[in-house]
Design a protein around this motif. Structure first.
Motif, PDB file in Angstrom:
ATOM      1  N   SER A  68       0.821  -1.208   0.000  1.00  0.00           N
ATOM      2  CA  SER A  68       0.000   0.000   0.000  1.00  0.00           C
ATOM      3  C   SER A  68       0.853   1.255   0.000  1.00  0.00           C
ATOM      4  CB  SER A  68      -0.872   0.055   1.261  1.00  0.00           C
ATOM      5  OG  SER A  68      -1.638  -1.106   1.400  1.00  0.00           O
ATOM      6  N   TYR A  79      -5.199   5.617   2.933  1.00  0.00           N
ATOM      7  CA  TYR A  79      -4.715   4.820   1.813  1.00  0.00           C
ATOM      8  C   TYR A  79      -5.015   5.513   0.490  1.00  0.00           C
ATOM      9  CZ  TYR A  79      -3.821   0.756   4.747  1.00  0.00           C
ATOM     10  OH  TYR A  79      -3.314  -0.103   5.688  1.00  0.00           O
ATOM     11  N   HIS A  82      -3.702   0.709  -3.057  1.00  0.00           N
ATOM     12  CA  HIS A  82      -3.585  -0.564  -2.335  1.00  0.00           C
ATOM     13  C   HIS A  82      -3.657  -1.705  -3.331  1.00  0.00           C
ATOM     14  CE1 HIS A  82      -3.919  -3.439   0.943  1.00  0.00           C
ATOM     15  NE2 HIS A  82      -4.935  -3.991   0.294  1.00  0.00           N
ATOM     16  N   CYS A  93      -8.935  -2.968   2.873  1.00  0.00           N
ATOM     17  CA  CYS A  93      -8.797  -1.536   2.635  1.00  0.00           C
ATOM     18  C   CYS A  93      -8.797  -1.239   1.144  1.00  0.00           C
ATOM     19  CB  CYS A  93      -7.547  -0.976   3.295  1.00  0.00           C
ATOM     20  SG  CYS A  93      -6.034  -1.708   2.756  1.00  0.00           S
ATOM     21  N   THR A  97      -9.528   4.408   2.595  1.00  0.00           N
ATOM     22  CA  THR A  97      -9.616   3.765   3.905  1.00  0.00           C
ATOM     23  C   THR A  97      -8.711   4.497   4.888  1.00  0.00           C
ATOM     24  OG1 THR A  97     -10.075   1.598   2.939  1.00  0.00           O
ATOM     25  CG2 THR A  97      -9.219   1.611   5.182  1.00  0.00           C
ATOM     26  N   ARG A  98      -9.206   4.642   6.105  1.00  0.00           N
ATOM     27  CA  ARG A  98      -8.439   5.318   7.160  1.00  0.00           C
ATOM     28  C   ARG A  98      -8.307   4.390   8.359  1.00  0.00           C
ATOM     29  NH1 ARG A  98      -8.995  11.125   6.158  1.00  0.00           N
ATOM     30  NH2 ARG A  98      -8.199  11.566   8.223  1.00  0.00           N
TER      31      ARG A  98
END
Length: 181
Positions: A68, A79, A82, A93, A97-98
């Motif tokens: 990632s 992100y 990924h 993710c 995405t966190r």
């Protein structure tokens, strides 16, 4: 969060509703799908997908693990690209995405190279909660981990974000030797 007056924040939210980026549900406001246009424009302008994905795929193919690219966004990692693997245990993710920075190798390597003032601000504002019984939440221990990551040039975690998640992260710097991702 914004430190705006309630009236100013409400006017901004009403503008976002009018433009179609938010919707109002009673007293609450929620984002609408058109907000994705901002993220898409950001990602497209940087050509991240084209530039980064082949390298991440190479890492994934050689290691058998996901790879990632993420950046620091407030107290979280965000992100941007990924490449997943088909293993039983994996972090679900996608772009956008966190996760909190402190229990992740990505977050630790990003924090390790921040200016002292920014890092002090992070420790002042962040609430550290255990996600597993292995999550490091002690500020002094985390500071030591970040110092070691900076010294060694990488960060690792095991079972801190979730059980079965083992990760390693390395920094990517710009031409001024400032951390980018």
């Amino acid at each position: 969060e914004t430190r705006l007056s309630a009236a100013t924040a409400r006017r901004c939210l009403h503008t976002l509703v009018h433009l179609g980026y938010a919707a109002q549900r009673g007293k609450l406001f929620v984002l609408r799908p058109s907000v994705v246009a901002f993220a898409s424009a950001y990602l497209d302008s940087m050509n991240l997908e084209l530039v980064v994905r082949p390298y991440l795929q190479d890492v994934r193919d050689k290691t058998g693990d996901s790879a990632s690219l993420a950046v620091l966004s407030d107290a979280d990692i965000l992100y941007l690209v990924h490449v997943s693997t088909n293993r039983m245990v994996r972090v679900p993710c996608a772009v956008g995405t966190r996760f909190p920075a402190y229990p992740t190798s990505l977050g630790r390597v990003l924090l390790a190279y921040q200016w002292k003032e920014k890092l002090d601000d992070y420790f002042r504002k962040t609430r550290f909660a255990a996600r597993t019984d292995k999550t490091v939440t002690s500020k002094s221990t985390l500071r030591n981990i970040l110092a070691t990551a900076r010294e060694e040039g990488y960060a690792t975690t095991q079972d801190e974000l979730d059980y079965g998640i083992v990760s390693i992260a390395v920094p990517i710097f710009n031409t001024s030797n400032e951390i980018l991702a």
